[in-house]
Design an enzyme around this catalytic site. Structure first.
Site, PDB file in Angstrom:
ATOM      1  N   ARG A   1       0.816  -1.213   0.000  1.00  0.00           N
ATOM      2  CA  ARG A   1       0.000   0.000   0.000  1.00  0.00           C
ATOM      3  C   ARG A   1       0.850   1.264   0.000  1.00  0.00           C
ATOM      4  O   ARG A   1       0.591   2.216  -0.739  1.00  0.00           O
ATOM      5  CB  ARG A   1      -0.929   0.005   1.225  1.00  0.00           C
ATOM      6  CG  ARG A   1      -2.141  -0.893   1.126  1.00  0.00           C
ATOM      7  CD  ARG A   1      -1.847  -2.383   1.047  1.00  0.00           C
ATOM      8  NE  ARG A   1      -1.126  -2.860   2.233  1.00  0.00           N
ATOM      9  CZ  ARG A   1      -0.407  -3.982   2.265  1.00  0.00           C
ATOM     10  NH1 ARG A   1      -0.250  -4.738   1.175  1.00  0.00           N
ATOM     11  NH2 ARG A   1       0.206  -4.374   3.375  1.00  0.00           N
TER      12      ARG A   1
ATOM     13  N   CYS B   1      -5.274  -3.378   8.477  1.00  0.00           N
ATOM     14  CA  CYS B   1      -4.163  -2.649   7.854  1.00  0.00           C
ATOM     15  C   CYS B   1      -4.596  -1.203   7.782  1.00  0.00           C
ATOM     16  O   CYS B   1      -5.628  -0.889   7.180  1.00  0.00           O
ATOM     17  CB  CYS B   1      -3.865  -3.182   6.457  1.00  0.00           C
ATOM     18  SG  CYS B   1      -2.667  -2.154   5.535  1.00  0.00           S
TER      19      CYS B   1
ATOM     20  N   THR C   1      -2.885   1.553   6.509  1.00  0.00           N
ATOM     21  CA  THR C   1      -2.593   2.226   5.244  1.00  0.00           C
ATOM     22  C   THR C   1      -3.643   1.883   4.199  1.00  0.00           C
ATOM     23  O   THR C   1      -3.927   2.694   3.303  1.00  0.00           O
ATOM     24  CB  THR C   1      -1.184   1.848   4.750  1.00  0.00           C
ATOM     25  OG1 THR C   1      -0.247   1.974   5.828  1.00  0.00           O
ATOM     26  CG2 THR C   1      -0.732   2.763   3.618  1.00  0.00           C
TER      27      THR C   1
ATOM     28  N   THR D   1       3.174   4.213   8.909  1.00  0.00           N
ATOM     29  CA  THR D   1       3.974   4.104   7.690  1.00  0.00           C
ATOM     30  C   THR D   1       4.082   5.455   6.986  1.00  0.00           C
ATOM     31  O   THR D   1       3.270   6.365   7.208  1.00  0.00           O
ATOM     32  CB  THR D   1       3.345   3.116   6.692  1.00  0.00           C
ATOM     33  OG1 THR D   1       2.067   3.624   6.279  1.00  0.00           O
ATOM     34  CG2 THR D   1       3.182   1.741   7.304  1.00  0.00           C
TER      35      THR D   1
ATOM     36  N   LYS E   1       7.619  -7.103   9.690  1.00  0.00           N
ATOM     37  CA  LYS E   1       7.227  -7.765   8.440  1.00  0.00           C
ATOM     38  C   LYS E   1       8.249  -8.816   8.017  1.00  0.00           C
ATOM     39  O   LYS E   1       7.889  -9.833   7.407  1.00  0.00           O
ATOM     40  CB  LYS E   1       7.021  -6.738   7.329  1.00  0.00           C
ATOM     41  CG  LYS E   1       5.704  -5.982   7.398  1.00  0.00           C
ATOM     42  CD  LYS E   1       5.535  -5.072   6.205  1.00  0.00           C
ATOM     43  CE  LYS E   1       4.208  -4.307   6.239  1.00  0.00           C
ATOM     44  NZ  LYS E   1       3.031  -5.170   6.013  1.00  0.00           N
TER      45      LYS E   1
ATOM     46  N   CYS F   1       0.002   1.629  12.882  1.00  0.00           N
ATOM     47  CA  CYS F   1       0.266   0.606  11.874  1.00  0.00           C
ATOM     48  C   CYS F   1       0.044  -0.730  12.555  1.00  0.00           C
ATOM     49  O   CYS F   1       0.515  -0.943  13.682  1.00  0.00           O
ATOM     50  CB  CYS F   1       1.693   0.702  11.330  1.00  0.00           C
ATOM     51  SG  CYS F   1       2.140  -0.677  10.250  1.00  0.00           S
TER      52      CYS F   1
END
Length: 238
Positions: free
Chosen positions: A48, A83, A85, A125, A165, A194
């Site tokens: 994203r 999520c 974003t 982010t 991640k 996030c």
């Protein structure tokens, strides 16, 4: 009870933890009291942040919309997307998906406003920060938003992408450094904006004064689809 559809895989660890949150937050005495979840864990959805920043031409909104429509077809009553974003695409998704989508941004802003929090530090982010998703919602609720400086923002992105991640140990010195900067600038609460940062709250002793946005999403999901345990009314760490 309503069925919760989850557009997942953004990233996979966040989705797994979101499911755990739903189960832990639900006031249930037996298996049959828990919420039915229809989860499509799809980590192949394009990044994203890269799309928002113009580093990719692959629109993540298209596969997310397709998944949301399939979830509706198989019986989901409401959609959650763990999520943050991804909420950049909220309007597009709302137009494509025929059932309601819980807006994690608006729910988080409302949660903070109800508790009279006026200064919030944001860890998120680059895509979320540059799109202004949280800033607009929080400022509309009368909340000042405090952002890290450039180096601090790099630390946040490192924690998200190179640590969580990538399934590497979290470099807590970076987290502590950014937190200190935001506190010095006046943040009364630091928003973990996030869903990957939720893993840090889960695994580390981060201390008081943090709000995990994914917990807000889980709380609202349970309220809509089931029964919330009373102890989950208060989500700000203490």
């Amino acid at each position: 009870m309503k069925k919760l559809g989850v557009i997942g895989g953004l990233g996979p660890m966040a989705t797994a933890f979101f499911m755990q949150m739903i189960i832990e937050m639900t006031d249930a005495d037996k298996d049959q009291d828990h919420i039915e979840m229809l989860i499509h864990n799809c980590p192949s959805i394009p990044d994203r942040t890269n799309y928002i920043l113009g580093k990719s031409v692959e629109n993540p909104g298209r596969p997310m919309a397709a998944i949301g429509k399939r979830l509706a077809e198989i019986g989901a009553d409401v959609i959650a997307i763990p999520c943050i974003t991804a909420n950049y695409f909220f309007k597009e998704l709302s137009e494509e998906i025929p059932i309601p989508i819980i807006n994690i941004i608006e729910e988080t802003a409302g949660y903070l406003a109800e508790r009279n929090i006026k200064e919030v530090g944001l860890m998120a982010t680059d895509g979320t920060v540059q799109s202004g998703l949280f800033q607009k919602a929080l400022q509309s609720a009368g909340i000042d938003v405090i952002l890290p400086e450039e180096e601090g923002q790099r630390d946040v992105m490192h924690l998200i992408y190179q640590n969580v991640k990538a399934a590497y140990p979290v470099e807590m010195e970076r987290f502590v450094r950014v937190s200190g900067e935001l506190r010095e600038k006046g943040a009364k609460v630091i928003l973990l904006g996030c869903t990957e940062l939720s893993m840090i709250r889960r695994d580390e002793r981060i201390g008081p004064g943090y709000l995990d946005a994914m917990q807000v999403l889980a709380k609202r999901s349970v309220e809509i689809c089931g029964a919330l345990k009373k102890e989950y009314q208060q989500l700000i760490t203490h």
